[in-house]
Enzyme design. Structure first.
Site, mmCIF file in Angstrom:
data_model
loop_
_atom_site.group_PDB
_atom_site.id
_atom_site.type_symbol
_atom_site.label_atom_id
_atom_site.label_comp_id
_atom_site.label_asym_id
_atom_site.label_seq_id
_atom_site.Cartn_x
_atom_site.Cartn_y
_atom_site.Cartn_z
ATOM 1 N N ASN A 48 -57.880 52.756 57.935
ATOM 2 C CA ASN A 48 -57.166 53.666 58.205
ATOM 3 C C ASN A 48 -56.305 55.103 57.823
ATOM 4 O O ASN A 48 -56.212 55.290 58.842
ATOM 5 C CB ASN A 48 -55.007 52.809 57.298
ATOM 6 N N LYS A 94 -56.627 57.651 39.701
ATOM 7 C CA LYS A 94 -56.125 56.292 40.663
ATOM 8 C C LYS A 94 -56.629 55.523 40.538
ATOM 9 O O LYS A 94 -56.278 54.206 39.925
ATOM 10 C CB LYS A 94 -55.288 56.781 42.102
ATOM 11 N N LYS A 98 -56.849 44.532 46.528
ATOM 12 C CA LYS A 98 -57.762 46.400 47.444
ATOM 13 C C LYS A 98 -58.184 47.393 46.071
ATOM 14 O O LYS A 98 -59.452 47.747 46.410
ATOM 15 C CB LYS A 98 -56.924 46.899 48.342
ATOM 16 N N LEU A 115 -51.150 56.156 53.707
ATOM 17 C CA LEU A 115 -51.699 55.312 54.163
ATOM 18 C C LEU A 115 -52.661 53.945 53.106
ATOM 19 O O LEU A 115 -53.097 53.803 52.321
ATOM 20 C CB LEU A 115 -52.909 55.502 55.526
ATOM 21 N N PRO A 116 -52.807 52.991 54.434
ATOM 22 C CA PRO A 116 -52.706 51.438 53.459
ATOM 23 C C PRO A 116 -54.331 51.388 53.040
ATOM 24 O O PRO A 116 -54.551 50.890 51.738
ATOM 25 C CB PRO A 116 -52.658 49.806 54.252
ATOM 26 N N THR A 149 -54.571 55.850 49.210
ATOM 27 C CA THR A 149 -55.529 54.746 48.111
ATOM 28 C C THR A 149 -56.994 54.915 48.377
ATOM 29 O O THR A 149 -56.694 53.288 48.487
ATOM 30 C CB THR A 149 -54.977 54.281 46.724
#
Length: 329
Positions: free
Chosen positions: A101, A202, A277, A96-97, A127
Site C-alpha cells: 500500500n 515498532k 503481518k 496505511l496497512p 508499519t
C-alpha cells in the site's frame, strides 16, 4: 528631559514587545499551513481529526470514499488521490496497512511522488518493512523531498485521545519539523535514528506485544481452569511480577475490564490480521539479520492460524478466545 527620555524608551520597549508578539503570532499562523493525510482507517481517521482539532487545515484522501465522511464534516478538504494531496500540501502524513500500500501511494500512477513539491516533508506512520521505508526515502530525495518513517504504538484508543507514541526515523535535522505535527497526535515522539529505525523499533515492540498477549491469555485461561475468578486473578497479576500491558491495560478476558475489545466481542482495536503481518515483518528482519526469535516465530504461527480460523478481523486479544476454542478440539 530625563522624564521625556524615559517615556520614549518605555514607548520603544512597548512597541518592540508588540512587534515580538506579532512575530510570534505570525510564525504560529504560518506553521498552521495545510497538512495532507492519506489513509483514513481505524488509526488514520482519529489522527487526522486531532490535526483538525489543533487548527491545521487538512487535505485528505482514502481508497474508500466513505472513510472520508467524518473528517470532511469536521472541515477537511477531500481529494481523489494522493497525487492531488501532494499538489496542495507540502507536509503529508500517510497511515496505511502494509508495504505494498505504501509503495502504491508513494510511487503509483496517482502517487504522492508524481506531484510532490521540492522541500516537502513526507511522514509515513504505517508499519512496514524497514527496507521499503529506505526505498521511499531514496525516491523522495531524488525529487528534493524528505521522507521519514514514524510508526505508532498505542492503538485506536491512543489515536483518539492523542496519546500515541511515535518512533521516528530520518534525517535528524528534520525531526523538529516532524515533531510539530506528530505532537498533535501523540504524547511521545521519539527520534530513533536514520530512515528505517522507526520501523525497526515498532517491529520489535509488536513482537513483544504479541508474545505478551499470548502469555497473558494462556495464564488467564489456566487460572480460570483451576477455579480462579478472572477478575481476582487479573488483580493479583497486576500487583505481582507477572504484570504487563496485556494484563493491566488490555486484558483479553471478557468481563475483566471495560472499554477494551474483549468486552465488545473483540471488535475494534488492532486486528489479528495486522498483528500477523507485523510478526511476518519481524520474522523477515530476524532472518535477514540471523537473529534467533523462537518465541516470535511461535507467535507468528499462532496468529497466522487464527487468521485461517476466522479471527482475521477480530482484535488480536482474541487469542484468548482462540485458545479456549482449541480446548474443545
Amino acid at each position: 528631559m530625563a522624564a521625556v527620555l524615559r517615556g520614549s524608551l518605555c514607548l520603544v520597549g512597548r512597541c518592540r514587545k508588540h512587534v515580538d508578539i506579532a512575530c510570534v503570532f505570525a510564525r504560529s499562523m504560518a506553521s498552521k499551513t495545510q497538512v495532507g493525510f492519506v489513509g483514513l482507517g481505524n488509526m488514520g481517521n482519529p489522527m487526522a481529526k486531532n490535526l483538525l482539532k489543533h487548527g491545521y487545515p487538512v487535505i485528505a484522501t482514502d481508497v474508500f470514499p466513505e472513510s472520508c465522511k467524518e473528517v470532511q464534516e469536521l472541515g477537511a478538504q477531500i481529494v481523489d488521490n494522493p497525487a492531488e494531496v501532494a499538489e496542495k500540501a507540502d507536509r503529508i502524513i500517510t497511515m496505511l496497512p502494509s508495504s505494498p500500500n505504501v509503495i502504491d501511494v508513494y510511487t503509483g500512477p496517482n502517487g504522492i511522488l508524481k506531484k510532490v513539491k521540492k522541500g516537502s516533508l513526507l511522514i509515513d506512520s504505517s508499519t512496514i518493512d524497514p527496507s521499503v521505508s529506505k526505498e521511499m526515502a531514496a525516491a523522495a530525495e531524488k525529487l528534493g523531498a524528505v521522507f521519514m518513517d514514524a510508526p505508532v504504538s498505542g492503538g485506536v484508543g491512543a489515536a483518539s485521545s492523542g496519546k500515541l507514541t511515535f518512533m521516528v526515523g530520518g534525517a535528524e535535522e528534520e525531526f523538529t519539523a516532524a515533531k510539530e505535527l506528530l505532537s498533535c497526535m501523540g504524547a511521545n515522539v521519539v527520534y530513533c535514528g536514520q530512515v528505517g529505525t522507526g520501523q525497526a523499533a515498532k517491529i520489535c515492540n509488536n513482537m513483544l506485544l504479541a508474545i505478551g498477549m499470548i502469555g497473558t491469555s494462556e495464564t488467564m485461561n489456566l487460572g480460570i481452569r483451576l477455579g480462579l475468578d478472572p477478575k481476582l486473578l487479573a488483580k493479583i497479576l497486576n500487583m505481582s511480577s507477572g504484570r504487563c500491558w496485556s494484563s493491566d491495560t488490555y486484558n483479553p478476558v471478557p468481563g475483566v475490564m471495560e472499554g477494551v475489545p474483549s468486552g465488545n466481542n473483540y471488535q475494534g482495536g488492532f486486528g489479528t490480521q495486522l498483528m500477523a503481518k507485523d510478526l511476518g515483518l519481524a520474522q523477515n528482519t530476524a532472518t535477514n539479520t540471523r537473529t534467533p526469535v523462537p518465541l516470535g516465530s511461535l507467535a507468528h504461527q499462532i496468529y497466522r492460524m487464527m487468521c485461517a480460523r476466522g479471527y482475521a478481523n477480530k482484535d488480536f486479544s482474541s487469542v484468548f478466545q482462540f485458545l479456549r476454542e482449541e480446548e474443545g478440539q
